[in-house]
Design a protein around this motif. Structure first.
Motif, PDB file in Angstrom:
ATOM      1  N   VAL A   1     101.046  17.287  90.247  1.00 40.67           N
ATOM      2  CA  VAL A   1     101.095  15.744  89.862  1.00 40.67           C
ATOM      3  C   VAL A   1     100.824  14.830  90.801  1.00 40.67           C
ATOM      4  N   VAL A   2     101.020  15.269  92.165  1.00 40.35           N
ATOM      5  CA  VAL A   2     100.397  14.520  93.204  1.00 40.35           C
ATOM      6  C   VAL A   2      98.861  13.981  93.170  1.00 40.35           C
ATOM      7  N   PRO A   3      97.955  15.078  92.751  1.00 45.28           N
ATOM      8  CA  PRO A   3      96.753  14.569  92.378  1.00 45.28           C
ATOM      9  C   PRO A   3      96.516  13.486  91.203  1.00 45.28           C
TER      10      PRO A   3
ATOM     11  N   PHE B   1     110.133   7.102  92.532  1.00 47.03           N
ATOM     12  CA  PHE B   1     110.996   7.375  93.458  1.00 47.03           C
ATOM     13  C   PHE B   1     112.392   7.441  92.441  1.00 47.03           C
ATOM     14  N   GLY B   2     112.645   6.494  91.364  1.00 46.21           N
ATOM     15  CA  GLY B   2     113.706   6.601  90.343  1.00 46.21           C
ATOM     16  C   GLY B   2     113.930   8.001  89.379  1.00 46.21           C
ATOM     17  N   LEU B   3     112.462   8.565  89.180  1.00 45.18           N
ATOM     18  CA  LEU B   3     112.428   9.637  88.530  1.00 45.18           C
ATOM     19  C   LEU B   3     112.931  10.822  89.493  1.00 45.18           C
ATOM     20  N   PHE B   4     112.818  10.678  90.925  1.00 45.28           N
ATOM     21  CA  PHE B   4     113.231  11.724  91.649  1.00 45.28           C
ATOM     22  C   PHE B   4     114.983  11.882  91.525  1.00 45.28           C
TER      23      PHE B   4
ATOM     24  N   GLU C   1     102.574  -3.491  97.176  1.00 46.29           N
ATOM     25  CA  GLU C   1     101.874  -2.819  96.356  1.00 46.29           C
ATOM     26  C   GLU C   1     102.212  -1.255  96.128  1.00 46.29           C
ATOM     27  N   GLY C   2     102.186  -0.610  97.207  1.00 51.91           N
ATOM     28  CA  GLY C   2     102.501   0.916  97.322  1.00 51.91           C
ATOM     29  C   GLY C   2     103.851   1.006  96.458  1.00 51.91           C
TER      30      GLY C   2
ATOM     31  N   ALA D   1     104.907  12.637  94.488  1.00 52.18           N
ATOM     32  CA  ALA D   1     104.268  11.860  93.861  1.00 52.18           C
ATOM     33  C   ALA D   1     104.265  10.426  94.416  1.00 52.18           C
ATOM     34  N   ALA D   2     105.592   9.849  94.296  1.00 58.52           N
ATOM     35  CA  ALA D   2     105.944   8.589  94.968  1.00 58.52           C
ATOM     36  C   ALA D   2     105.507   8.363  96.360  1.00 58.52           C
TER      37      ALA D   2
END
Length: 451
Positions: free
Chosen positions: A260-262, A65-68, A56-57, A384-385
């Motif tokens: 973006v993390v929150p 992760f792809g955005l990174f 799920e995570g 964020a990922a």
């Protein structure tokens, strides 16, 4: 009579500016949709594929992760090869991978495809922000770049509307939800054909005649280029950590991460969180809160136009930290207060998110602008990922209060870094904002930065 000469920075908005903005906005609409729809698809995915907590995570965070990776790699390539090629390639990849989501049969296949989608979106973040910044007149640059957040939010809310309407209608609704992103992506890909190269980038490469040709064709024969000069900065990642730019790099990366993390932790899992804290009809509640994001984004656009960048950012971090602190210690039985705090949080974080499209693009010179924007975006998406992937584990192991307090700590870090290093770039040309020296904190004009 011939029109008087005018520089790119001093132009009014033209049809061409709106065209470039529209093509970039379309990308952010798709981005918001892609990242927003997965939370609703997960409602069906979990029981159908018998997903573990780890799976799920990973599914929830795979596009991040792809955005990174895409922000880092394609942003670096763009500074070497130009903006236009990546501007087109990124959405070819997004269209192809989005369509293939319809046919997945395993969690691993879906994770791989969403990494590819994120890779394309990451490249588009780095190049789209850069291209629009380099074409935009200084007076309207903040408004246009800040509008990314509004359009992204509309895409995210559209995903919520579609998810809310479809997810209980058919056992395979999740397939249609995920694959539907291919349609706007294909349209944007076709409309981007013929987009010109950035004249600022061409000038930095010493390709002066090509830069003038682009300017004359798309902006007018009376228009002069900006104050760009031939390349003076080494185009590799080490330049971001040189004595001149390391503070800009650290500031943009950290403040971006801390906003973006929150956002992604709460909104990727909003239906689940709404159920956990006991809000009735969690799907409807999460949909209402998502719609409020549009209101916040529009408020943020007004504040970006009227306030200094610095005061807006610092105040936002404080308000967000305070809101989540109160929420952490509010009883789950007090639904009205919880709903009010979520409304306040949604509005404030959506408003502040306008700045993630503005400050990184204004902080670096042309020859490393995509690299700098890409690096800051990459760091934010990596943060964020990781946090999104860990959320199910944190909720199970420590509970909701611990998760909220961790997010408060993240926001306070963003506040501290902004107090120390946030520059004021409002009303400056790109050359003035990015190539000039940052003022030391103690010498900043308090009136100009609004603190």
């Amino acid at each position: 009579m011939n029109a008087s000469p005018v520089r790119m920075d001093d132009l009014p908005l033209t049809r061409f500016h709106w065209r470039i903005a529209g093509l970039t906005f379309g990308a952010h609409l798709t981005d918001g949709y892609v990242l927003g729809v997965i939370g609703y698809a997960m409602i069906q995915l979990q029981p159908q594929m018998h997903l573990t907590v780890v799976q799920e995570g990973l599914i929830g965070s795979s596009a991040l992760f792809g955005l990174f990776l895409g922000s880092l790699i394609l942003g670096w390539i763009s500074d070497h090869t130009g903006r236009q090629r990546i501007f087109t390639f990124s959405f070819l990849l997004i269209t192809f991978a989005s369509f293939l989501q319809f046919f997945v049969t395993t969690a691993e296949q879906l994770i791989f495809l969403r990494i590819l989608i994120g890779f394309g979106l990451g490249g588009d973040y780095a190049v789209g922000h850069t291209l629009l910044a380099e074409f935009s007149p200084r007076r309207y640059r903040g408004m246009l770049l800040g509008s990314f957040s509004v359009v992204w939010t509309i895409g995210y809310v559209l995903a919520s509307v579609m998810g809310h309407a479809w997810i209980n209608s058919d056992p395979d609704a999740w397939r249609w939800l995920l694959a539907s992103a291919a349609f706007p992506a294909l349209l944007i890909t076709l409309l981007r054909i013929g987009t010109p190269e950035s004249p600022r980038w061409l000038m930095r490469q010493g390709r002066i005649s090509e830069a003038h040709a682009v300017i004359h064709r798309f902006l007018g024969a009376h228009v002069l280029p900006g104050d760009e000069i031939a390349t003076v900065t080494t185009r590799h990642i080490g330049a971001l950590f040189s004595s001149r730019y390391w503070r800009r790099t650290v500031f943009n990366s950290v403040f971006f991460i801390c906003l973006v993390v929150p956002w992604f932790v709460i909104y990727t899992w909003l239906p689940t969180i709404a159920q956990t804290i006991g809000l009735e009809d969690a799907l409807t509640t999460s949909l209402i809160l998502n719609v409020l994001l549009i209101v916040g984004a529009l408020i943020g656009l007004v504040l970006t136009w009227s306030l200094s960048r610095r005061r807006f950012l610092i105040s936002s971090f404080l308000l967000l930290a305070l809101t989540l602190s109160v929420l952490a210690f509010t009883s789950a039985s007090n639904g009205t207060v919880i709903l009010f705090l979520f409304v306040l949080f949604s509005t404030a974080i959506s408003a502040a998110s306008n700045l993630v499209g503005i400050l990184p693009a204004e902080s670096f010179p042309t020859d490393i602008r995509s690299l700098g924007v890409g690096f800051a975006t990459a760091m934010s998406r990596l943060g964020a990922a990781i946090s999104t992937a860990l959320l199910p584990i944190v909720l199970v192991s420590w509970g909701m209060r611990a998760m909220l307090l961790i997010l408060v700590a993240v926001l306070l870090i963003g506040f501290l870094v902004s107090v120390l290093w946030a520059p004021e770039t409002r009303n400056l040309s790109l050359v003035e904002a990015a190539d000039g020296e940052l003022k030391p904190l103690e010498k900043i004009d308090e009136h100009s930065v609004g603190v």
